[in-house]
Write a protein that holds these residues in place. Structure first.
Motif, short mmCIF file in Angstrom:
data_model
loop_
_atom_site.label_atom_id
_atom_site.label_comp_id
_atom_site.label_asym_id
_atom_site.label_seq_id
_atom_site.Cartn_x
_atom_site.Cartn_y
_atom_site.Cartn_z
N GLU A 236 -3.29 4.06 14.90
CA GLU A 236 -4.29 3.35 14.56
C GLU A 236 -5.24 3.44 14.18
N PHE A 237 -5.40 2.14 13.22
CA PHE A 237 -6.30 2.41 11.71
C PHE A 237 -7.24 0.52 12.06
N GLY A 238 -6.50 -0.19 13.36
CA GLY A 238 -7.36 -1.30 13.11
C GLY A 238 -8.19 -1.37 14.21
N ASN A 239 -9.61 -2.52 15.40
CA ASN A 239 -10.21 -2.66 15.77
C ASN A 239 -11.39 -2.31 15.29
N THR A 240 -11.69 -2.48 13.74
CA THR A 240 -12.77 -2.13 12.61
C THR A 240 -12.47 -3.22 11.73
N CYS A 241 -13.39 -3.59 10.30
CA CYS A 241 -13.48 -4.36 9.54
C CYS A 241 -12.38 -3.93 8.69
N ILE A 242 -11.61 -4.68 8.59
CA ILE A 242 -10.27 -5.46 8.21
C ILE A 242 -10.39 -4.32 7.11
N LEU A 243 -11.46 -4.56 6.31
CA LEU A 243 -11.65 -4.60 4.81
C LEU A 243 -11.39 -2.31 4.91
N LEU A 244 -11.63 -1.93 6.13
CA LEU A 244 -11.57 -0.62 6.54
C LEU A 244 -10.47 0.02 6.72
N SER A 245 -9.98 -1.33 7.37
CA SER A 245 -8.26 -0.78 7.48
C SER A 245 -7.53 -0.55 6.67
N LEU A 246 -7.53 -2.04 5.49
CA LEU A 246 -6.80 -1.55 4.44
C LEU A 246 -7.21 -0.70 3.93
N ASP A 247 -8.19 -0.14 3.85
CA ASP A 247 -7.87 1.26 2.95
C ASP A 247 -7.56 2.20 3.99
N LYS A 248 -7.61 2.77 4.79
CA LYS A 248 -7.14 3.53 5.62
C LYS A 248 -5.60 3.46 5.67
N VAL A 249 -4.91 2.88 5.84
CA VAL A 249 -3.47 2.49 5.79
C VAL A 249 -2.64 3.71 4.62
N MET A 250 -3.75 2.65 2.95
CA MET A 250 -3.80 2.95 1.83
C MET A 250 -3.57 4.49 2.50
N GLU A 251 -4.53 5.10 2.80
CA GLU A 251 -5.11 6.84 1.84
C GLU A 251 -3.63 7.31 3.09
N TYR A 252 -3.59 6.33 4.55
CA TYR A 252 -2.52 6.89 5.46
C TYR A 252 -0.65 7.38 4.05
N ALA A 253 -0.74 6.17 3.82
CA ALA A 253 0.49 5.90 2.61
C ALA A 253 0.36 6.70 1.93
N ASP A 254 -0.83 7.40 1.27
CA ASP A 254 -0.63 8.76 0.39
C ASP A 254 -0.04 9.75 0.59
N VAL A 255 -0.57 10.24 2.46
CA VAL A 255 -0.08 11.06 2.66
C VAL A 255 1.40 10.83 3.52
N ILE A 256 2.24 9.67 3.42
CA ILE A 256 3.56 10.06 3.86
C ILE A 256 4.30 10.01 2.35
N ASN A 257 3.99 9.96 1.85
CA ASN A 257 4.69 9.59 0.11
C ASN A 257 5.04 10.44 -0.47
N ILE A 258 5.40 11.39 0.33
CA ILE A 258 5.76 12.83 -0.18
C ILE A 258 5.72 13.29 -1.69
N ILE A 259 5.82 14.12 -2.56
CA ILE A 259 6.12 13.86 -3.86
C ILE A 259 7.57 14.85 -4.17
N GLN A 260 8.98 14.64 -4.63
CA GLN A 260 9.92 15.29 -4.56
C GLN A 260 10.08 16.25 -5.89
N ALA A 261 10.60 17.37 -5.81
CA ALA A 261 11.23 17.86 -7.08
C ALA A 261 12.37 18.08 -6.94
N ASP A 262 12.99 16.84 -8.33
CA ASP A 262 13.69 16.67 -8.69
C ASP A 262 14.42 17.62 -9.40
N GLU A 263 15.11 19.07 -9.15
CA GLU A 263 15.85 20.15 -10.43
C GLU A 263 17.40 18.96 -10.99
#
Length: 460
Positions: A236-263
């Motif tokens: 849940e990232f809503g129920n607050t100023c939508i500018l903060l919601s946008l930033d929180k979703v961006m931060e969460y996307a960074d978490v799930i955007n895992i870096i894979q090692a291409d060997e």
């Protein structure tokens, strides 16, 4: 029917025909009827009328009620006339036929809703009335521009809709602007940012930017490629100023955007590859916020599947926008004031590079234009052993067995459920329930909000 009887008598007593109504005796041609629906609906908007009317059984010259043989229940190539007309009218516009007997004579009235937001077309052509004539509005560009202007003024927007919440606070908005080097003045920020209606009430834009927007925004993670697969978590990232919601979703996307090692083909060093292009995701998310139809009181929907992230915004392209222009980056903001705020804060830019950036990375095929929404599907670039069965690793959670999945489902359906109730539903002892609850808490699936007695379970 007394309402329509009185209406017809009022209209026929007018000295001359006006643009929002038309008399016919026995018009039968379905194409012409459809054109009149378009013309009269648009004319009603221009004349500030809620409805327009096409009336059969009245002489056009004398306004005498003569009766009609017109049958609105007839079929057009095995399709009811109303269905035939509705299928070719865009956008969907309400209309209905009424049958009235006046002094023993049959009269048929077609009541047509005024155009709202967009001009009404029939079979792809927009019509309008000029005096008593029905014309293709495209041949009269000044009148077409006037029609768009009238509809724009009458359209409900986040600036014109009064918020149902008037006890709003804006501490987070002030902090957000200060963090971008902009100082808001308490005396003028409401007016300068367009947060109030003409009557001085907070509007929907004010609600969206307040400390509590009252609009939820969630990121859902599914194990497979559709929503029929197992739902692993909801953040849940809503129920607050939508500018903060946008930033929180961006931060969460960074978490799930895992870096894979291409060997593959590795000689000296390995290549790190992100699960998805963060720049393209950012542009898609910002566009979803700026162009979302917030008047529906629903936020954009972000869904993580095993093979992609889908960013869905409510509403469709602005009527002044074309698909070609959209892909070229010719932006037509749905929410102008909100777009201006995003520009002021340098969240977005006026250059229109967002959509072309996404196309440059993933192509036009990632855009899905639906009836009431636009979705962007950002595909995953998997090069490791991450697959549908271990999407939990993306959300940093250990996989669940069948019993824990069942407990999680019960907690999601009833956040106030007790461990004793769970014991009965699952069919195991209290100790087993306690151990599984502990596992779910420690691995980030659930969190207890409030006390053990008066609190509830929040499923992550």
């Amino acid at each position: 029917m007394d309402k329509y009887l009185d209406l017809i008598k009022t209209i026929v007593n007018k000295n001359s025909e006006e643009e929002w109504f038309e008399f016919k005796e026995n018009l039968q041609n379905e194409q012409v009827i459809g054109e009149y629906i378009s013309a009269l609906s648009n004319a009603a908007a221009m004349c500030n009328k809620e409805f327009a009317y096409l009336i059969w059984g009245v002489n056009n010259e004398t306004h005498e009620i003569v009766g009609t043989k017109f049958d609105f229940r007839k079929d057009i190539k095995n399709e009811p006339l109303e269905h035939y007309l509705a299928r070719q009218i865009f956008p969907d516009t309400d209309f209905s036929f009424k049958e009235i007997i006046i002094d023993g004579k049959r009269v048929v009235l077609l009541e047509i809703s005024s155009a709202k937001n967009n001009p009404v077309s029939f079979n792809g052509v927009r019509y309008i009335r000029i005096g008593s004539s029905k014309v293709n509005v495209a041949k009269y560009p000044e009148r077409e521009a006037k029609l768009f202007e009238v509809l724009r003024r009458s359209e409900k927007t986040i600036e014109s809709i009064e918020s149902e919440y008037q006890d709003l606070s804006f501490e987070r908005l002030f902090t957000y602007f200060a963090g971008r080097g902009i100082s808001l003045r308490a005396e003028t920020f409401k007016k300068n940012l367009g947060l109030i209606t003409k009557d001085g009430k907070y509007n929907l834009l004010g609600q969206l930017l307040s400390d509590n927007s009252h609009i939820p925004l969630r990121v859902s993670i599914f194990s497979g490629k559709t929503k029929a697969s197992l739902l692993y978590s909801v953040k849940e990232f809503g129920n607050t100023c939508i500018l903060l919601s946008l930033d929180k979703v961006m931060e969460y996307a960074d978490v799930i955007n895992i870096i894979q090692a291409d060997e593959s083909k590795r000689i000296v060093s390995r290549k790190d590859v992100a699960l998805f292009d963060m720049s393209a995701f950012r542009e898609a998310l910002i566009n979803a916020f700026v162009h979302n139809k917030w008047i529906y009181k629903n936020a954009p929907m972000i869904t993580v599947y095993s093979d992609r992230i889908e960013i869905l915004s409510r509403g469709t392209l602005d009527p002044k926008q074309t698909i070609e222009g959209f892909f070229l980056g010719e932006s037509v903001p749905v929410n102008e004031k909100l777009s201006d705020i995003f520009l002021q804060l340098h969240i977005s830019e006026r250059s229109g590079r967002g959509v072309p950036k996404i196309i440059d990375v993933y192509g036009k095929e990632v855009f899905d234009f639906r009836k009431n929404s636009i979705a962007v599907n950002i595909p995953f670039n998997r090069i490791s052993n991450i697959n549908d069965s271990n999407i939990n690793e993306v959300s940093n959670k250990k996989p669940l067995n069948a019993r824990r999945k069942k407990i999680l489902e019960e907690l999601r359906n009833n956040p106030n459920i007790t461990q004793a109730q769970l014991s009965k539903i699952i069919g195991v002892g209290i100790t087993a329930i306690e151990n599984n609850i502990k596992f779910l808490k420690e691995n980030g699936y659930i969190e207890r909000v409030g006390s053990n007695k008066a609190g509830y379970w929040e499923v992550k």
